[in-house]
Each structure stands twice: as structure tokens, then as C-alpha cells.
Design a protein around this motif. Structure first.
Motif, mmCIF file in Angstrom:
data_model
loop_
_atom_site.group_PDB
_atom_site.id
_atom_site.type_symbol
_atom_site.label_atom_id
_atom_site.label_comp_id
_atom_site.label_asym_id
_atom_site.label_seq_id
_atom_site.Cartn_x
_atom_site.Cartn_y
_atom_site.Cartn_z
ATOM 1 N N ASP A 71 0.824 -1.212 0.000
ATOM 2 C CA ASP A 71 0.000 0.000 0.000
ATOM 3 C C ASP A 71 0.862 1.268 0.000
ATOM 4 O OD1 ASP A 71 0.792 -0.811 2.616
ATOM 5 O OD2 ASP A 71 -0.670 0.553 3.490
ATOM 6 N N ASP A 72 2.183 1.117 0.001
ATOM 7 C CA ASP A 72 3.101 2.251 -0.002
ATOM 8 C C ASP A 72 3.541 2.536 -1.437
ATOM 9 O OD1 ASP A 72 5.509 3.809 0.034
ATOM 10 O OD2 ASP A 72 5.831 3.250 2.127
ATOM 11 N N ALA A 73 3.127 3.682 -1.984
ATOM 12 C CA ALA A 73 3.415 4.032 -3.379
ATOM 13 C C ALA A 73 4.907 4.079 -3.669
ATOM 14 C CB ALA A 73 2.763 5.370 -3.726
ATOM 15 N N GLU A 74 5.710 4.564 -2.714
ATOM 16 C CA GLU A 74 7.158 4.642 -2.941
ATOM 17 C C GLU A 74 7.782 3.255 -3.075
ATOM 18 O OE1 GLU A 74 9.143 7.116 -0.077
ATOM 19 O OE2 GLU A 74 7.831 8.825 -0.495
ATOM 20 N N ILE A 75 7.332 2.325 -2.251
ATOM 21 C CA ILE A 75 7.864 0.963 -2.328
ATOM 22 C C ILE A 75 7.437 0.317 -3.644
ATOM 23 C CG2 ILE A 75 7.695 -1.365 -1.340
ATOM 24 C CD1 ILE A 75 7.861 -0.009 1.414
ATOM 25 N N ILE A 76 6.177 0.490 -4.014
ATOM 26 C CA ILE A 76 5.704 -0.064 -5.288
ATOM 27 C C ILE A 76 6.536 0.485 -6.442
ATOM 28 C CG2 ILE A 76 3.815 0.035 -6.956
ATOM 29 C CD1 ILE A 76 1.893 -0.344 -4.610
ATOM 30 N N GLU A 77 6.757 1.778 -6.435
ATOM 31 C CA GLU A 77 7.516 2.408 -7.518
ATOM 32 C C GLU A 77 8.948 1.883 -7.576
ATOM 33 O OE1 GLU A 77 8.930 6.870 -8.830
ATOM 34 O OE2 GLU A 77 7.099 6.687 -7.644
ATOM 35 N N ALA A 78 9.624 1.842 -6.441
ATOM 36 C CA ALA A 78 11.021 1.396 -6.403
ATOM 37 C C ALA A 78 11.159 -0.081 -6.787
ATOM 38 C CB ALA A 78 11.608 1.631 -5.013
ATOM 39 N N VAL A 79 10.303 -0.921 -6.217
ATOM 40 C CA VAL A 79 10.378 -2.356 -6.490
ATOM 41 C C VAL A 79 9.999 -2.640 -7.943
ATOM 42 C CG1 VAL A 79 9.355 -4.600 -5.916
ATOM 43 C CG2 VAL A 79 10.066 -3.047 -4.083
ATOM 44 N N SER A 80 8.943 -2.010 -8.428
ATOM 45 C CA SER A 80 8.520 -2.211 -9.823
ATOM 46 C C SER A 80 9.619 -1.802 -10.788
ATOM 47 C CB SER A 80 7.245 -1.422 -10.126
ATOM 48 O OG SER A 80 6.171 -1.909 -9.370
ATOM 49 N N TYR A 81 10.221 -0.638 -10.542
ATOM 50 C CA TYR A 81 11.290 -0.149 -11.408
ATOM 51 C C TYR A 81 12.462 -1.137 -11.440
ATOM 52 C CZ TYR A 81 14.994 2.732 -13.362
ATOM 53 O OH TYR A 81 16.029 3.188 -14.135
ATOM 54 N N ALA A 82 12.863 -1.595 -10.269
ATOM 55 C CA ALA A 82 13.992 -2.527 -10.184
ATOM 56 C C ALA A 82 13.682 -3.837 -10.909
ATOM 57 C CB ALA A 82 14.344 -2.796 -8.724
ATOM 58 N N LEU A 83 12.487 -4.357 -10.707
ATOM 59 C CA LEU A 83 12.112 -5.621 -11.346
ATOM 60 C C LEU A 83 12.020 -5.467 -12.861
ATOM 61 C CD1 LEU A 83 9.394 -6.836 -8.826
ATOM 62 C CD2 LEU A 83 11.679 -7.814 -9.133
ATOM 63 N N GLU A 84 11.346 -4.410 -13.308
ATOM 64 C CA GLU A 84 11.199 -4.185 -14.748
ATOM 65 C C GLU A 84 12.557 -3.939 -15.404
ATOM 66 O OE1 GLU A 84 8.276 -1.054 -14.693
ATOM 67 O OE2 GLU A 84 6.612 -2.495 -14.650
#
Length: 131
Positions: free
Chosen positions: A21-34
Motif C-alpha cells: 500500500d506504499d506508493a514509494e515501495i511499489i515504484e522502487a520495487v517495480s522499477y527494479a524488477l522491470e
């Protein structure tokens, strides 16, 4: 050790469900994975996670413990009842309690990572679990 080309081709089809539910974590993790060739699907609460897990068939789930509507534990309990957790799960949490980690492991969590974490640590766990 893999060359970058081998690494991308081996992972490019892997779909990962990121639940937080934390937008910053979603953004950072998504970016790293992608950036590492993975396909990312995002859920922002436990109910959305269950719906997406069913229709998207991810190869791996990265799951926050504390979320609105349905906690990571409740997501795991329901998934385990319905399909014995065929999907490896990395639980991420800001919680320090060892009881929580023990319960997560009982529910079949593959990795338990405490926040804040180095993104490299998460990527290493992802790669290990998708082999």
C-alpha cells in the motif's frame, strides 16, 4: 555468472505480483524488477492481491504484511486454503517481531525481508526463487 543477455532472456517472461500500500515501495520495487526484465503486476491491498493472483497467474509474489482491507497474513491464509501456495512468496515488512516471521514461514513464505531493505537483496531473492 550470467551475462546480462542471458539474465534478461531467462527472466523476461516471469510475471511478479507486487503487493503493497506504499506508493514509494511499489515504484522502487517495480522499477527494479522491470529493469531486470521481469513483468510486474501491482496490487495495493490484500483483496486486490487475491483477485490478481487468480487471474494473472504470477510466478512470484512480493507481499507486504501490513495493508488495508486484508493483511498479508490473511492473503497467505486464503491462498494456502485454496491452492496450497504454489507461488513462491517474498514477504516484506517493517515489523520486527520474530513471532510474525515464524507465522509467515508456517504459511509457506519463501523469504522474509524486513523494511527498509536494499533492493539488491530483494532482487537476489527473486532470482533465487525463480530458478
Amino acid at each position: 555468472m550470467n551475462t546480462p543477455a542471458q539474465s534478461v532472456s531467462a527472466t523476461s517472461t516471469a510475471k511478479i505480483l507486487v503487493v503493497d500500500d506504499d506508493a514509494e515501495i511499489i515504484e522502487a520495487v517495480s522499477y527494479a524488477l522491470e529493469s531486470n526484465g521481469y513483468q510486474v503486476v501491482v496490487a495495493r491491498d490484500g483483496n486486490q492481491a487475491l483477485a490478481l493472483a487468480e487471474c494473472e497467474n504470477p510466478q512470484l509474489m512480493i507481499l507486504d504484511m501490513m495493508m488495508p482491507k486484508r493483511s498479508g497474513f490473511l492473503v497467505l491464509e486464503k491462498m494456502r486454503r485454496e491452492n496450497e501456495l504454489p507461488v513462491p512468496v517474498i514477504m516484506i515488512t517493517g515489523n520486527e517481531g520474530s513471532r510474525h516471521q515464524a507465522y509467515a514461514e508456517l504459511l509457506g513464505v519463501s523469504e522474509y525481508i524486513r523494511k527498509p531493505f536494499a533492493i539488491e537483496k530483494l532482487l537476489e531473492a527473486v532470482e533465487r526463487l525463480l530458478k
